[in-house]
Design an enzyme around this catalytic site. Sequence first.
Site, PDB file in Angstrom:
ATOM      1  CG  ASN A  14      -2.278   0.185   1.040  1.00  0.00           C
ATOM      2  OD1 ASN A  14      -3.091   0.080   2.085  1.00  0.00           O
ATOM      3  ND2 ASN A  14      -2.806   0.492  -0.135  1.00  0.00           N
ATOM      4  CB  CYS A  75      -5.522   4.748   5.805  1.00  0.00           C
ATOM      5  SG  CYS A  75      -4.344   3.693   4.818  1.00  0.00           S
ATOM      6  NE  ARG A 190     -14.644   4.561   2.355  1.00  0.00           N
ATOM      7  CZ  ARG A 190     -15.508   5.198   3.446  1.00  0.00           C
ATOM      8  NH1 ARG A 190     -16.765   5.219   3.174  1.00  0.00           N
ATOM      9  NH2 ARG A 190     -14.859   5.398   4.518  1.00  0.00           N
ATOM     10  CB  CYS A 199      -6.979  -2.800   2.563  1.00  0.00           C
ATOM     11  SG  CYS A 199      -8.326  -1.798   3.571  1.00  0.00           S
ATOM     12  CB  THR A 201      -9.208  -0.496   8.070  1.00  0.00           C
ATOM     13  OG1 THR A 201      -9.193  -0.234   6.649  1.00  0.00           O
ATOM     14  CG2 THR A 201      -8.430   0.839   8.694  1.00  0.00           C
TER      15      THR A 201
END
Length: 261
Positions: A14, A75, A190, A199, A201
């Site tokens: 990320n 995030c 999203r 990701c 979370t």
Amino acid sequence: MAAYPFYKYQGAGNDFILFDNRTGFFDRNNEALVRQLCDRRFGIGGDGLMLLQSIDGYDFEMVYFNADGGEGSMCGNGGRCIVAFARDIRLIDSEADFLAADGRHHARIAGNGLIHLKMTDVDKIEQQAGAYVLNTGSPHYVQEVNDLAAFPVVAEGQKIRYNDTFRAQGINVNFVQPEGAGYFVRTYERGVEDETLACGTGATAVALAMAYKTGKSGDTQTPIRVAGGQLNIQFRRQGDEFSEVYLVGPAQFVFKGEVAW
């Protein structure tokens, strides 16, 4: 036109653009600029952009933007990256207390370089048509599937994210498959409106949802493999309440430069 220094970090794939905005030079209302900088062809490129800002009572404030330009919710991978950034600019040593969109967070940088980021407590998990919906600082939908490696994450994620229930606010969609003692996870995010390599979370949401499903309680560690690497979720479950939730994983400096606008 002026040139401003930026820094690029990544956590399990990320990737984020970071600015030290303690002097307030970056206009947080300039969504077009955020979109341009996050564009991988016409800008620096990133899944998101973060501002490190001064705020009373904390080491710093984390302001997070999705790649579409809008301010986002929490995030997790970004949280670990901004802690690494704060250490690298010598704002902190090995621990931090900072403010994010979902409130106060504590983080600790371990001797092995992994960052332990305390996440928000969770006391509500909803079941919807065999899937699970919960908020771990950002809203998440968790669904188990078979053969996740070949699963059409973007197409199926879009169907859920844009259905009548979630279209207005949006939701991150996590597809999960059991793997060894943990899980393999792929996420449609999203704000990015695509699959990302990780990701934070979302990994947290998967670990809690699967504990809820299987009835696991007490102190637990759940390894989560994502396309960009390995994460570990630690938490304590008592009844329907999840506390002492930590997202553990790497955060690495990639490069720095200057960008003008």
